[in-house]
Design an enzyme around this catalytic site. Structure first.
Site, PDB file in Angstrom:
ATOM      1  N   LEU A  19     -30.989 -23.342   4.439  1.00  0.00           N
ATOM      2  CA  LEU A  19     -31.678 -22.507   5.425  1.00  0.00           C
ATOM      3  C   LEU A  19     -31.182 -22.897   6.804  1.00  0.00           C
ATOM      4  O   LEU A  19     -30.986 -24.077   7.075  1.00  0.00           O
ATOM      5  CB  LEU A  19     -33.186 -22.712   5.308  1.00  0.00           C
ATOM      6  CG  LEU A  19     -34.128 -22.199   6.399  1.00  0.00           C
ATOM      7  CD1 LEU A  19     -35.513 -21.888   5.797  1.00  0.00           C
ATOM      8  CD2 LEU A  19     -34.300 -23.196   7.555  1.00  0.00           C
TER       9      LEU A  19
ATOM     10  N   ASP B  52     -30.890 -20.550  10.889  1.00  0.00           N
ATOM     11  CA  ASP B  52     -31.585 -19.851  11.971  1.00  0.00           C
ATOM     12  C   ASP B  52     -32.735 -18.963  11.495  1.00  0.00           C
ATOM     13  O   ASP B  52     -32.569 -18.171  10.555  1.00  0.00           O
ATOM     14  CB  ASP B  52     -30.611 -18.928  12.707  1.00  0.00           C
ATOM     15  CG  ASP B  52     -29.382 -19.628  13.221  1.00  0.00           C
ATOM     16  OD1 ASP B  52     -29.193 -20.822  12.944  1.00  0.00           O
ATOM     17  OD2 ASP B  52     -28.582 -18.960  13.905  1.00  0.00           O
TER      18      ASP B  52
ATOM     19  N   GLN C 298     -31.694 -17.287   7.956  1.00  0.00           N
ATOM     20  CA  GLN C 298     -30.378 -17.426   7.349  1.00  0.00           C
ATOM     21  C   GLN C 298     -30.502 -18.253   6.074  1.00  0.00           C
ATOM     22  O   GLN C 298     -31.031 -19.373   6.100  1.00  0.00           O
ATOM     23  CB  GLN C 298     -29.415 -18.093   8.322  1.00  0.00           C
ATOM     24  CG  GLN C 298     -29.011 -17.225   9.492  1.00  0.00           C
ATOM     25  CD  GLN C 298     -28.041 -16.132   9.092  1.00  0.00           C
ATOM     26  OE1 GLN C 298     -26.880 -16.386   8.794  1.00  0.00           O
ATOM     27  NE2 GLN C 298     -28.525 -14.893   9.072  1.00  0.00           N
TER      28      GLN C 298
ATOM     29  N   TYR D  95     -24.965 -12.438   9.455  1.00  0.00           N
ATOM     30  CA  TYR D  95     -25.333 -13.498  10.392  1.00  0.00           C
ATOM     31  C   TYR D  95     -26.585 -13.118  11.193  1.00  0.00           C
ATOM     32  O   TYR D  95     -27.176 -12.066  11.011  1.00  0.00           O
ATOM     33  CB  TYR D  95     -24.157 -13.822  11.303  1.00  0.00           C
ATOM     34  CG  TYR D  95     -23.109 -14.715  10.661  1.00  0.00           C
ATOM     35  CD1 TYR D  95     -23.120 -14.984   9.291  1.00  0.00           C
ATOM     36  CD2 TYR D  95     -22.099 -15.278  11.416  1.00  0.00           C
ATOM     37  CE1 TYR D  95     -22.159 -15.793   8.714  1.00  0.00           C
ATOM     38  CE2 TYR D  95     -21.130 -16.105  10.842  1.00  0.00           C
ATOM     39  CZ  TYR D  95     -21.167 -16.356   9.487  1.00  0.00           C
ATOM     40  OH  TYR D  95     -20.212 -17.171   8.916  1.00  0.00           O
ATOM     41  N   SER D  96     -26.945 -13.979  12.106  1.00  0.00           N
ATOM     42  CA  SER D  96     -28.257 -13.907  12.754  1.00  0.00           C
ATOM     43  C   SER D  96     -28.464 -12.630  13.569  1.00  0.00           C
ATOM     44  O   SER D  96     -27.519 -11.992  14.032  1.00  0.00           O
ATOM     45  CB  SER D  96     -28.454 -15.119  13.654  1.00  0.00           C
ATOM     46  OG  SER D  96     -28.651 -16.284  12.896  1.00  0.00           O
TER      47      SER D  96
ATOM     48  N   ARG E  39     -22.025 -12.548  18.882  1.00  0.00           N
ATOM     49  CA  ARG E  39     -22.968 -12.509  17.743  1.00  0.00           C
ATOM     50  C   ARG E  39     -24.423 -12.600  18.188  1.00  0.00           C
ATOM     51  O   ARG E  39     -24.737 -12.780  19.346  1.00  0.00           O
ATOM     52  CB  ARG E  39     -22.649 -13.631  16.765  1.00  0.00           C
ATOM     53  CG  ARG E  39     -22.678 -15.039  17.320  1.00  0.00           C
ATOM     54  CD  ARG E  39     -22.385 -16.043  16.196  1.00  0.00           C
ATOM     55  NE  ARG E  39     -22.269 -17.412  16.653  1.00  0.00           N
ATOM     56  CZ  ARG E  39     -21.146 -18.018  17.016  1.00  0.00           C
ATOM     57  NH1 ARG E  39     -20.017 -17.340  16.996  1.00  0.00           N
ATOM     58  NH2 ARG E  39     -21.140 -19.287  17.413  1.00  0.00           N
TER      59      ARG E  39
END
Length: 491
Positions: free
Chosen positions: A47, A49, A65, A108-109, A178
């Site tokens: 685990l 973000d 994540q 991704y985040s 990002r």
């Protein structure tokens, strides 16, 4: 901007990825060593973000994540917890999978937004082009697409749309753009993206949209002097009329007691116009412990600004013994943010008080010591004297000498030696100790330490040394997590 919607064939890939994750989770020992009592953790694997934090209706959504196949970053998903009271949780099926050509190496985040009965997730789709001769991950050979996914029920996300490709970002940026954070701003929508320039300077891109589809670059925000080579996980919000820009810079050199971790997380006051002329105040760290990174905030229906962070630190040399048991990392407890004198203070979410039991109250004169449960909360009020020493676990020590508040570990810190912050006044401390973590709030969140530590539960105790203090101690009961994805309940 060119839209590219989800390929119908991806439904099969999505289901296969979710089935593989479910099978692995069902084979996992969920009672293994170091499992937390009142922190969210992965069922298995890795685990990091927190993502997509929001409240829609009565339900708080906490995405994160999630890489279930290893105890390090890998093929990732967006894991998903929901709660209405922060005591009872539901663990849902992964919201996003790496199932498209435009996000095949990582979902991704990013963030979430509820609008007109639809929940939107905004995230970065990672694509590695290792077949290219110029591939170096930083300046060439990587796609970093900004993507929107949609859901009518907040659980199943069936449509993905690419909003921005590499060529849509400014030409002087690297392939590191990002972590979109999107929010409603008046009659339109705003988005901030973290970025790394080709001259290794971090900045935040500001975009605007009228329809959540077409996004126009409105501003680029950075510090007067370079402050790190990358600013990731950006956020922007107001507290009591003061606007803050929150981000996690990478590449900042340590200075005295500041910036001691490999990466930092903090904020600046943003004065002026988000879309025009602006000034940034000096950067302030959220947390001075060893394990705090990539926080995200949201506003709940009560109007509270709530922060959750990753209780870990990427690319560090700290030990994380739970990896031997097939899982890694935690999320912090939720914290309510307040502004005071231009700075942010963090207070533990009041709902956590429902987990308290077996209260002890002690007036300390010189010294008090007792054995502790694996998970507890302690509140210490210093009523006389100019110094304090608190020992917890087996060798965790927190000291205040009238000038600095200092956190130190011995062997239980697993290569986490010492952190400190200047503090001329100490009136109150709150310690939230879980099986392998501690979160410390001084003076109603004026200073905060967050860290992992790994003490022998059979030898753990709490010792308070002060001229005079009042100690309130509670055992913390486990919250309940109902697993709707891979089955079972866990506490």
């Amino acid at each position: 901007m060119r839209e590219r919607r989800q390929n119908p064939m991806s439904t099969v890939r999505t289901q296969n990825l979710k089935n593989a994750c479910r099978a692995l989770e069902r084979s996992t020992d969920r009672t293994s060593t170091w499992r937390p009592v009142f922190h969210l953790a992965p069922v298995t694997g890795w685990l990091n973000d927190p993502n997509g934090l929001c409240q829609i209706g009565e339900t708080h959504h906490i995405f994160f994540q999630y890489s279930p196949f290893d105890v390090k970053p890998g093929l990732n998903y967006w894991g998903h917890y929901t709660t209405e009271d922060f005591i009872h949780y539901q663990y849902c099926e992964p919201a996003l999978c790496s199932d498209e050509k435009f996000d095949c190496h990582g979902v991704y985040s990013g963030s979430a937004l509820g609008q007109d009965g639809t929940m939107y997730l905004f995230y970065t789709g990672n694509v590695l082009r290792r077949d290219r001769e110029d591939y170096d991950y930083t300046t060439a050979g990587r796609e970093h697409n900004t993507i929107r996914a949609e859901s009518e029920d907040g659980l199943h996300f069936t449509k993905k749309t690419v909003l921005l490709y590499n060529e849509d970002y400014p030409a002087d940026l690297t392939c590191h753009v990002r972590d979109p954070k999107v929010w409603k701003d008046g009659d339109s929508f705003a988005m901030v993206l973290g970025a790394r320039r080709k001259d290794d300077v971090g900045e935040v891109l500001v975009y605007r949209s009228d329809d959540l589809k077409v996004w126009t670059l409105a501003n680029r925000i950075t510090s007067q002097k370079p402050f790190g080579y990358m600013w990731e996980c950006p956020d922007c919000f107001e507290l009591q009329g003061t606007r803050f820009l929150s981000f996690s810079p990478q590449g900042v050199a340590a200075e005295d007691w500041k910036y001691q971790n490999i990466y930092q997380s903090g904020y600046c006051r943003l004065e002026g116009d988000l879309y025009g002329e602006y000034t940034l105040s000096a950067f302030e760290e959220y947390d001075h412990g060893f394990d705090f990174y990539a926080p995200q905030t949201y506003t709940d229906r009560q109007g509270r600004r709530i922060l959750i962070g990753w209780l870990g630190m990427p690319d560090s040399d700290y030990g994380y013994p739970e990896r031997e048991f097939g899982w890694a990392n935690l999320l912090t407890i939720p914290r309510v943010l307040h502004e005071k004198n231009g700075r942010i203070q963090q207070k533990p979410l009041p709902e956590l008080q429902q987990l308290r039991s077996a209260e002890q109250t002690v007036v300390v004169q010189q010294e008090f010591s007792c054995r502790t449960a694996a998970a507890y909360e302690a509140e210490i009020r210093l009523t006389a004297g100019k110094s304090l020493r608190v020992q917890f676990g087996t060798d965790g020590v927190l000291t205040w000498d009238g000038s600095f508040l200092t956190l130190e570990f011995g062997a239980s810190g697993c290569n986490r030696p010492m952190r400190q912050v200047p503090l001329e006044r100490l009136e109150q401390l709150r310690l939230f100790c879980d099986t392998s973590s501690v979160e410390i709030f001084a003076n109603e969140g004026e200073a905060v330490f967050t860290s992992r530590f790994y003490a022998d539960a059979e030898q753990s105790k709490l010792t308070v040394q002060a001229e005079q203090a009042e100690v309130h101690l509670w055992e913390m009961q486990p919250f309940c997590v109902e697993n709707l994805f891979s089955g079972g309940k866990q506490a």
